[in-house]
Design an enzyme around this catalytic site. Structure first.
Site, PDB file in Angstrom:
ATOM      1  N   GLY A 258     -15.051  43.535   1.037  1.00 28.64           N
ATOM      2  CA  GLY A 258     -15.250  43.601   2.793  1.00 28.64           C
ATOM      3  C   GLY A 258     -16.561  43.044   3.092  1.00 28.64           C
ATOM      4  O   GLY A 258     -17.540  43.724   3.150  1.00 28.64           O
TER       5      GLY A 258
ATOM      6  N   THR B 116     -17.100  39.671   5.204  1.00 25.91           N
ATOM      7  CA  THR B 116     -17.089  39.079   6.340  1.00 25.91           C
ATOM      8  C   THR B 116     -16.712  39.878   7.645  1.00 25.91           C
ATOM      9  O   THR B 116     -15.669  41.138   7.381  1.00 25.91           O
ATOM     10  CB  THR B 116     -15.619  37.904   6.436  1.00 25.91           C
ATOM     11  OG1 THR B 116     -15.908  37.167   5.195  1.00 25.91           O
ATOM     12  CG2 THR B 116     -15.979  36.859   7.637  1.00 25.91           C
TER      13      THR B 116
ATOM     14  N   PRO C  21     -16.207  40.127  12.173  1.00 29.57           N
ATOM     15  CA  PRO C  21     -16.076  39.117  13.463  1.00 29.57           C
ATOM     16  C   PRO C  21     -16.837  38.115  13.830  1.00 29.57           C
ATOM     17  O   PRO C  21     -16.690  37.083  14.078  1.00 29.57           O
ATOM     18  CB  PRO C  21     -15.529  40.243  14.354  1.00 29.57           C
ATOM     19  CG  PRO C  21     -15.151  41.420  13.955  1.00 29.57           C
ATOM     20  CD  PRO C  21     -15.840  41.227  12.406  1.00 29.57           C
TER      21      PRO C  21
ATOM     22  N   HIS D  72       6.529  12.291  -1.794  1.00 27.57           N
ATOM     23  CA  HIS D  72       8.102  12.997  -1.479  1.00 27.57           C
ATOM     24  C   HIS D  72       8.511  12.234  -0.040  1.00 27.57           C
ATOM     25  O   HIS D  72       9.766  12.729  -0.024  1.00 27.57           O
ATOM     26  CB  HIS D  72       7.711  14.492  -1.461  1.00 27.57           C
ATOM     27  CG  HIS D  72       7.545  15.122  -2.787  1.00 27.57           C
ATOM     28  ND1 HIS D  72       6.333  14.947  -3.506  1.00 27.57           N
ATOM     29  CD2 HIS D  72       8.468  15.863  -3.339  1.00 27.57           C
ATOM     30  CE1 HIS D  72       6.438  15.583  -4.661  1.00 27.57           C
ATOM     31  NE2 HIS D  72       7.741  16.147  -4.609  1.00 27.57           N
ATOM     32  N   GLY D  73       7.688  11.557   0.559  1.00 26.23           N
ATOM     33  CA  GLY D  73       8.423  11.477   1.737  1.00 26.23           C
ATOM     34  C   GLY D  73       8.829  12.337   2.728  1.00 26.23           C
ATOM     35  O   GLY D  73       7.941  13.619   2.558  1.00 26.23           O
ATOM     36  N   GLY D  74       9.745  12.347   3.472  1.00 27.91           N
ATOM     37  CA  GLY D  74      10.505  13.131   4.216  1.00 27.91           C
ATOM     38  C   GLY D  74      10.597  14.546   3.816  1.00 27.91           C
ATOM     39  O   GLY D  74      10.328  15.441   4.150  1.00 27.91           O
TER      40      GLY D  74
ATOM     41  N   GLU E 243     -14.568  32.112   0.613  1.00 25.86           N
ATOM     42  CA  GLU E 243     -15.662  32.332  -0.507  1.00 25.86           C
ATOM     43  C   GLU E 243     -16.752  31.227  -0.269  1.00 25.86           C
ATOM     44  O   GLU E 243     -17.222  30.507  -1.260  1.00 25.86           O
ATOM     45  CB  GLU E 243     -15.030  32.181  -1.957  1.00 25.86           C
ATOM     46  CG  GLU E 243     -14.067  33.262  -1.999  1.00 25.86           C
ATOM     47  CD  GLU E 243     -13.911  33.983  -3.245  1.00 25.86           C
ATOM     48  OE1 GLU E 243     -14.916  33.866  -3.972  1.00 25.86           O
ATOM     49  OE2 GLU E 243     -12.867  34.795  -3.339  1.00 25.86           O
TER      50      GLU E 243
ATOM     51  N   SER F  94     -17.139  24.482   2.453  1.00 24.27           N
ATOM     52  CA  SER F  94     -17.498  23.222   1.845  1.00 24.27           C
ATOM     53  C   SER F  94     -19.017  22.827   2.329  1.00 24.27           C
ATOM     54  O   SER F  94     -19.883  22.648   1.459  1.00 24.27           O
ATOM     55  CB  SER F  94     -16.671  22.104   2.057  1.00 24.27           C
ATOM     56  OG  SER F  94     -15.391  22.468   1.296  1.00 24.27           O
TER      57      SER F  94
HETATM   58  C1  LIG Z   1      -6.983  33.892   4.448  1.00 27.86           C
HETATM   59  C2  LIG Z   1      -8.595  34.407   4.318  1.00 27.86           C
HETATM   60  C3  LIG Z   1      -8.855  35.357   3.402  1.00 27.86           C
HETATM   61  C4  LIG Z   1     -10.289  35.703   3.303  1.00 27.86           C
HETATM   62  N1  LIG Z   1     -10.358  36.763   2.614  1.00 27.86           N
HETATM   63  C5  LIG Z   1     -11.614  37.304   2.563  1.00 27.86           C
HETATM   64  C6  LIG Z   1     -12.104  38.610   1.782  1.00 27.86           C
HETATM   65  O1  LIG Z   1     -11.264  38.810   0.843  1.00 27.86           O
HETATM   66  N2  LIG Z   1     -13.292  39.034   1.806  1.00 27.86           N
HETATM   67  C7  LIG Z   1     -14.210  38.549   2.847  1.00 27.86           C
HETATM   68  O2  LIG Z   1     -15.197  39.223   2.972  1.00 27.86           O
HETATM   69  N3  LIG Z   1     -13.970  37.424   3.565  1.00 27.86           N
HETATM   70  C8  LIG Z   1     -12.623  36.737   3.675  1.00 27.86           C
HETATM   71  N4  LIG Z   1     -12.565  35.714   4.337  1.00 27.86           N
HETATM   72  C9  LIG Z   1     -13.244  35.070   5.075  1.00 27.86           C
HETATM   73  C10 LIG Z   1     -13.992  34.152   4.625  1.00 27.86           C
HETATM   74  O3  LIG Z   1     -14.645  34.015   3.444  1.00 27.86           O
HETATM   75  C11 LIG Z   1     -14.632  33.293   5.851  1.00 27.86           C
HETATM   76  O4  LIG Z   1     -13.906  32.883   7.032  1.00 27.86           O
HETATM   77  C12 LIG Z   1     -15.694  32.022   5.563  1.00 27.86           C
HETATM   78  O5  LIG Z   1     -16.833  32.610   4.772  1.00 27.86           O
HETATM   79  C13 LIG Z   1     -16.292  31.464   6.728  1.00 27.86           C
HETATM   80  O6  LIG Z   1     -16.549  32.063   7.765  1.00 27.86           O
HETATM   81  P1  LIG Z   1     -16.327  32.117   9.137  1.00 27.86           P
HETATM   82  O7  LIG Z   1     -14.735  32.075   9.272  1.00 27.86           O
HETATM   83  O8  LIG Z   1     -16.839  33.115  10.022  1.00 27.86           O
HETATM   84  O9  LIG Z   1     -16.680  30.620   9.738  1.00 27.86           O
HETATM   85  P2  LIG Z   1     -18.308  30.157  10.169  1.00 27.86           P
HETATM   86  O10 LIG Z   1     -19.207  30.751   9.438  1.00 27.86           O
HETATM   87  O11 LIG Z   1     -18.204  30.593  11.765  1.00 27.86           O
HETATM   88  O12 LIG Z   1     -18.038  28.811  10.189  1.00 27.86           O
HETATM   89  C14 LIG Z   1     -17.458  28.078  10.951  1.00 27.86           C
HETATM   90  C15 LIG Z   1     -17.989  26.450  10.968  1.00 27.86           C
HETATM   91  O13 LIG Z   1     -19.507  26.120  10.873  1.00 27.86           O
HETATM   92  C16 LIG Z   1     -19.839  25.887   9.521  1.00 27.86           C
HETATM   93  N5  LIG Z   1     -21.269  26.207   9.304  1.00 27.86           N
HETATM   94  C17 LIG Z   1     -21.711  27.692   9.536  1.00 27.86           C
HETATM   95  N6  LIG Z   1     -22.986  27.941   9.204  1.00 27.86           N
HETATM   96  C18 LIG Z   1     -23.339  26.487   8.821  1.00 27.86           C
HETATM   97  C19 LIG Z   1     -24.761  25.975   8.591  1.00 27.86           C
HETATM   98  N7  LIG Z   1     -25.976  26.674   8.253  1.00 27.86           N
HETATM   99  N8  LIG Z   1     -24.723  24.553   8.467  1.00 27.86           N
HETATM  100  C20 LIG Z   1     -23.535  24.000   8.347  1.00 27.86           C
HETATM  101  N9  LIG Z   1     -22.317  24.230   8.843  1.00 27.86           N
HETATM  102  C21 LIG Z   1     -22.198  25.681   8.978  1.00 27.86           C
HETATM  103  C22 LIG Z   1     -18.751  26.276   8.686  1.00 27.86           C
HETATM  104  O14 LIG Z   1     -18.999  25.481   7.400  1.00 27.86           O
HETATM  105  C23 LIG Z   1     -17.492  25.977   9.259  1.00 27.86           C
HETATM  106  O15 LIG Z   1     -17.095  24.533   9.334  1.00 27.86           O
HETATM  107  C24 LIG Z   1     -11.055  35.236   4.242  1.00 27.86           C
HETATM  108  C25 LIG Z   1     -10.781  34.261   5.094  1.00 27.86           C
HETATM  109  C26 LIG Z   1      -9.628  33.710   5.084  1.00 27.86           C
HETATM  110  C27 LIG Z   1      -9.089  32.624   6.502  1.00 27.86           C
END
Ligand SMILES: Cc1cc2nc3c(=O)[nH]c(=O)nc-3n(C[C@H](O)[C@H](O)[C@H](O)COP(=O)(O)OP(=O)(O)OC[C@H]3O[C@@H](n4cnc5c(N)ncnc54)[C@H](O)[C@@H]3O)c2cc1C
Length: 385
Positions: free
Chosen positions: A125, A127, A129, A339-341, A364, A367
């Protein structure tokens, strides 16, 4: 020098993981995806195979395998189904490896054997909101009580959060200290004040459980603290070092699955009176997929070799994660094209590969965050903020 020759033991473990994937994962992947089913029967089988903590030492119930052998297992499971692979990656790399590295003997004995066997699941835990990429800025608060801590806050997108019996929760103990005030806690999810709810409507990874966690004044004892107060950020980063590696290995599996499916389909499917495999433009797509797959695998292997030999590997792990995840998206896209359609429906695995691969460039560390880590290592300049 990196040795690419597998040992007999590695070869056997790889073959076993391949057979297990073909027998237990591939046949159920489509239905689990369609039904958004978190497959607890499959989780049990993963535990029985020793896939839920293979890098944990045998003393604590793991298999004591090295990182390269771990990648061989994760690649196969990733080829079968990324939702199942997520269980392996979260349990092994984010939860178990953190406890193994930072835990006291009591914590290791209390949790690792049950996690490695699959008797209990763990979740990670970090991440929230309002806090994703900027993880050090998290808002969950831990306040000292007489003989423990009271934790309040919210966590978002937490894999396995509805099934976990223990949650590794990162919380701020002193906002003025910023990331130096962060701490990690092993929170039993049955604690009063702890609740979870499911997140639905995901593009992919539909058979993976994803949750929102609520902590309302959850009380834990002092011995729930993993590492010291102030170590929280280091715990999270070390977990992600292992987690990113696991995601990258899983993506090699997606890449390979795309090649396998595309080769098979292109030899069966006939157009203009001959198999589509005989067209140069189709072969180009297969060649591009193959190059990406092999490059991703070598990068994962290099990062694993560095980990196994005790060398720093954070940058190389980010290189592998960035390349392998983006390659998986590219390969899945190309595999649909071959694979097309038919690639657009779930009779074949390639559309699921596409939907599942998409999250791997987000979680994690996105990119963009991997590029900032690599750029910082190359230039010595932090462009993160
Ligand atoms: C299916 C799923 C499972 C997950 N499981 C876990 C879990 O088990 N535990 C956990 O803790 N989290 C989990 N996550 C959360 C995940 O790690 C985060 O969604 C991720 O780290 C990105 O954070 P964010 O969604 O708040 O995006 P944001 O941080 O808001 O980023 C939005 C965009 O802004 C870009 N951005 C942000 N800061 C910068 C910067 N300094 N420079 C350039 N670009 C930037 C990002 O690259 C992205 O393109 C999960 C997410 C999903 C979708």
């Amino acid at each position: 020098m990196i040795d690419f020759e597998l040992t007999d033991e590695q070869r056997l473990i790889h073959e076993t993981a391949r057979d297990f994937t073909d027998r237990e994962i591939v046949p159920v992947a489509r239905d689990n995806d369609r039904n958004e089913r978190f497959d607890t029967d499959l989780v049990k089988k993963l535990g029985d195979m020793g896939y839920l903590g293979p890098i944990v030492s045998e003393e604590y119930g793991g298999r004591g395998l090295d990182y390269r052998t771990y990648a061989l297992i994760v690649e196969e499971i990733g080829r079968g189904d990324s939702s199942a692979r997520t269980v392996v990656s979260v349990q092994t790399s984010l939860v178990c490896s953190s406890i193994q590295r930072w835990g006291t003997e009591d914590q290791k004995h209390a949790w690792l054997p049950r996690l490695c066997s699959g008797e209990v699941l763990g979740c990670f835990g970090l991440t929230e909101p309002d806090t994703g990429s900027d993880a050090a800025n998290l808002r969950t608060r831990a306040e000292k009580t007489g003989d423990g801590w009271r934790i309040s806050g919210q966590k978002q997108w937490i894999s396995m959060g509805n099934y976990a019996k223990v949650a590794l929760i990162f919380a701020q103990t002193d906002p003025e200290k910023k990331h130096r005030g962060l701490a990690a806690f092993l929170v039993p999810t049955e604690s009063e004040g702890f609740s979870s709810s499911s997140i639905h409507g995901k593009l992919g990874l539909r058979a993976s459980d994803t949750a929102e966690l609520q902590l309302d004044g959850v009380e834990v004892a002092d011995d729930a603290l993993l590492g010291d107060v102030g170590d929280g950020f280091k715990v999270a980063m070390s977990a992600l070092d292992s987690g990113r590696y696991s995601v990258a290995a899983g993506c090699v599996g997606i890449c390979q699955g795309c090649v396998d499916a595309s080769v098979a389909y292109s030899k069966e499917r006939k157009q203009f009176g001959r198999p589509i495999a005989s067209f140069q433009l189709v072969q180009e797509m297969i060649a591009d997929m193959t190059v990406d797959t092999e490059a991703a695998r070598v990068l994962v292997w290099r990062a694993g070799w560095l980990k196994d030999s005790g060398r720093p590997s954070t940058t190389e792990t980010s290189v592998a994660k960035l390349f392998a995840t983006e390659a998986a998206v590219r390969n899945a896209n190309l595999a649909i094209q071959v694979h097309g359609g038919s690639g657009y429906v779930d009779d074949y695995p390639v559309e699921r590969y596409m939907r599942d691969a998409r999250v791997t460039t987000l979680y994690e560390g996105t990119s963009q965050i991997q590029k900032l880590i690599i750029g910082r290592a190359m230039t010595g300049v932090n462009a993160m903020v």
